[in-house]
Design a protein around this motif. Structure first.
Motif: not given
Length: 268
Positions: A208, A195, A191-192, A188, A233
């Protein structure tokens, strides 16, 4: 735009085919292959095409259903093309319906070839046996993944962004509130932060691993990012928000600088 570019051994196989129908069909499209950006934008479900050698070019599904999410990801191709342009990087888009065979599944996944999807029966798949499955793997699925693998390996620091879309509401299910979902598996790293960045936008409802989980063994991200260790991602956009070219471009233009920002911040 490069159409259906294949490694040499695959190209030789294509050129020696005797069936002219196959020669007019390409299982994928590549855009901007020589762009220098380290990103690679993928669109597994870009098209609702049924190749001429699959059930005579029709799966027996009503045209209205073939225009729905069950056949492809509406709007995702337009977002993919514009995002790749903005990031000055290549994009690869499939050119076969997920009802023909789903490129975002492992070869041993039971949902690789669907016979029923969101209440719609797929007549052209009803009698598809192991031989037919192998045929579709050879003609559509594997050439797409071969090309994706080649693009991902073009430089050592490739970052993969997979673009998908989802329907606001499945039959008999509650509405999905998210405007955008970011899906990830164990990795992640990108991605994190993405987000977090998206959630700074007051007008966005950001999910998520919504509207569904972000990992299936053997799916595209697992195969081309997780296993080789590439940052990645997966972006899911609600398809009623990307119906027009303008909407697709607007989303790409909104997300592109965020991707650049979080990639710089993470130092990936």
């Amino acid at each position: 735009m490069t159409t259906g570019t294949l490694p040499l051994r695959s190209l030789d196989r294509y050129l020696t085919r005797k069936d002219d129908r196959r020669m007019t069909y390409e299982p994928f499209h590549i855009i901007g292959e020589n762009r220098p950006g380290r990103w690679l934008i993928t669109c597994d479900h870009a098209a609702n095409t049924v190749p001429p050698f699959v059930a005579g070019g029709t799966l027996g599904v009503h045209p209205e259903d073939m225009a729905r999410h069950i056949a492809f990801d509406p709007g995702a191709a337009g977002v993919t093309k514009r995002l790749a342009e903005l990031l000055d990087c290549p994009a690869i888009l499939s050119n076969f319906s997920r009802l023909v065979i789903d490129p975002n599944r492992g070869e041993d996944d039971p949902t690789l070839l669907m016979r029923l999807y969101d209440g719609t029966i797929i007549p052209g798949n009803a009698r598809a046996d192991s031989e037919e499955l192998e045929h579709r793997l050879a003609e559509c699925y594997r050439p797409y993944h071969d090309a994706l693998a080649r693009l991902a390996a073009r430089q050592d620091d490739t970052v993969i962004v997979a673009i998908h879309s989802y329907t606001k509401q499945l039959k008999g299910r509650p509405p999905r509130p998210w405007h955008i979902g970011i899906l990830h598996a164990a990795d992640n790293r990108l991605s994190r932060p993405l987000i977090w960045r998206l959630r700074q936008e007051p007008d966005l409802c950001v999910g998520e691993n919504e509207p569904y989980g972000g990992h299936l063994p053997g799916d595209s991200i697992d195969r081309h990012a997780e296993i080789p260790g590439r940052p990645s991602t997966l972006i899911e956009l609600r398809n009623d928000l990307i119906e027009t070219e303008t909407e697709q471009n607007n989303w790409a233009e909104r997300v592109a600088p965020m991707l650049t920002e979080v990639l710089t911040q993470t130092g990936l």
